[in-house]
Design an enzyme around this catalytic site. Structure first.
Site, PDB file in Angstrom:
ATOM      1  N   LYS A  13       2.282  11.270  -0.527  1.00  0.00           N
ATOM      2  CA  LYS A  13       0.813  11.291  -0.605  1.00  0.00           C
ATOM      3  C   LYS A  13       0.222  12.454   0.189  1.00  0.00           C
ATOM      4  CE  LYS A  13      -0.200   7.236   1.037  1.00  0.00           C
ATOM      5  NZ  LYS A  13       1.167   6.859   1.449  1.00  0.00           N
ATOM      6  N   ARG A  88      -6.206  -1.355   1.744  1.00  0.00           N
ATOM      7  CA  ARG A  88      -4.874  -1.959   1.821  1.00  0.00           C
ATOM      8  C   ARG A  88      -4.879  -3.399   1.311  1.00  0.00           C
ATOM      9  NH1 ARG A  88      -1.097   0.977   4.692  1.00  0.00           N
ATOM     10  NH2 ARG A  88      -1.885   2.609   6.076  1.00  0.00           N
ATOM     11  N   ARG A 122      14.444  12.990   6.960  1.00  0.00           N
ATOM     12  CA  ARG A 122      13.230  13.732   7.340  1.00  0.00           C
ATOM     13  C   ARG A 122      13.283  14.199   8.798  1.00  0.00           C
ATOM     14  NH1 ARG A 122       7.399  10.930   6.399  1.00  0.00           N
ATOM     15  NH2 ARG A 122       8.168   9.467   7.982  1.00  0.00           N
ATOM     16  N   ARG A 150      11.677  11.247  13.728  1.00  0.00           N
ATOM     17  CA  ARG A 150      10.775  10.185  14.160  1.00  0.00           C
ATOM     18  C   ARG A 150      11.572   8.910  14.421  1.00  0.00           C
ATOM     19  NH1 ARG A 150       5.615   9.910  10.176  1.00  0.00           N
ATOM     20  NH2 ARG A 150       6.121   7.728  10.520  1.00  0.00           N
ATOM     21  N   ARG A 161       9.090  -1.442   6.141  1.00  0.00           N
ATOM     22  CA  ARG A 161       7.809  -0.832   5.754  1.00  0.00           C
ATOM     23  C   ARG A 161       7.619  -0.880   4.240  1.00  0.00           C
ATOM     24  NH1 ARG A 161       8.460   4.874   8.355  1.00  0.00           N
ATOM     25  NH2 ARG A 161       6.403   5.329   7.476  1.00  0.00           N
TER      26      ARG A 161
END
Length: 205
Positions: A13, A88, A122, A150, A161
């Site tokens: 996104k 959401r 990532r 991360r 998630r």
């Protein structure tokens, strides 16, 4: 043009938002940015949200909706926008419907296994914030800065998630599909290819 961007963590996104901003001159409204602004400025809404965040609770819909509503009210009538991270819930979607008219809701679709592979690979540059693949680069390809992973880019956290995302968005997808606003985009492949698919859909609006 007034859009909502929906997609799982790692669906791209953010990258597509950059393309949309450049091509269509849209204001990118991220709930994360709104929260950080309100917390930094110690606004009444920010202070209220902080109480819940400090105790590990989710910020209630009413506070989130007020923050987003305030941000949208600051836009000029002629300005287009894209909302990222809101709504959401169906309650938030109904609130948004009551204060503005959307042109489309873009759902970026990527198979869960592809997202797990993407996010566990990532890495982020400490210097410029560029996101790249840890298996392809030892240094940032843009500025040569040091890369880091991360803490939440591990498989267990990513799968949780994704579970929460699917749980939350199933009702939202139905909500916007019933209104003829949902644009489902295959978000696999190179970012430029994905944006071409987005552009093709937006030309039909």
């Amino acid at each position: 043009m007034r859009l909502v961007l929906l997609g799982a963590p790692g669906a791209g996104k953010g990258t597509q938002a950059v393309f949309l901003k450049e091509r269509h001159n849209l204001v990118h409204i991220s709930t994360g940015d709104i929260f950080r602004h309100n917390l930094k400025e110690n606004t009444p809404l920010g202070l209220e949200a902080k109480k819940y965040m400090d105790s590990g609770q989710l910020v209630p819909d009413d506070i989130v909706m007020k923050m987003v509503g305030t941000k949208l009210a600051e836009l000029k009538p002629e300005e287009g926008f894209m909302l990222d991270g809101f709504p959401r819930t169906v309650k938030q979607a109904e609130f948004l419907e009551s204060i503005t008219k959307l042109d489309g809701v873009i759902l970026f679709k990527v198979p869960d296994e592809a997202i797990v592979k993407r996010l566990t690979s990532r890495a982020v540059c400490k210097e410029c914030g560029n996101v790249t693949n840890i298996h392809e680069h030892s240094k940032c390809p843009l500025c040569g800065g040091e890369l880091y992973r991360r803490d939440d880019d591990n498989e267990e956290t990513i799968r949780e998630r994704l579970r929460v995302f699917h749980e939350q968005t199933e009702a939202l997808e139905d909500f916007y599909r019933s209104r003829g606003l949902l644009l489902e985009i295959d978000a696999t492949g190179m970012p430029e290819e994905v944006f071409e698919r987005v552009s093709d859909e937006l030309r039909l609006l």
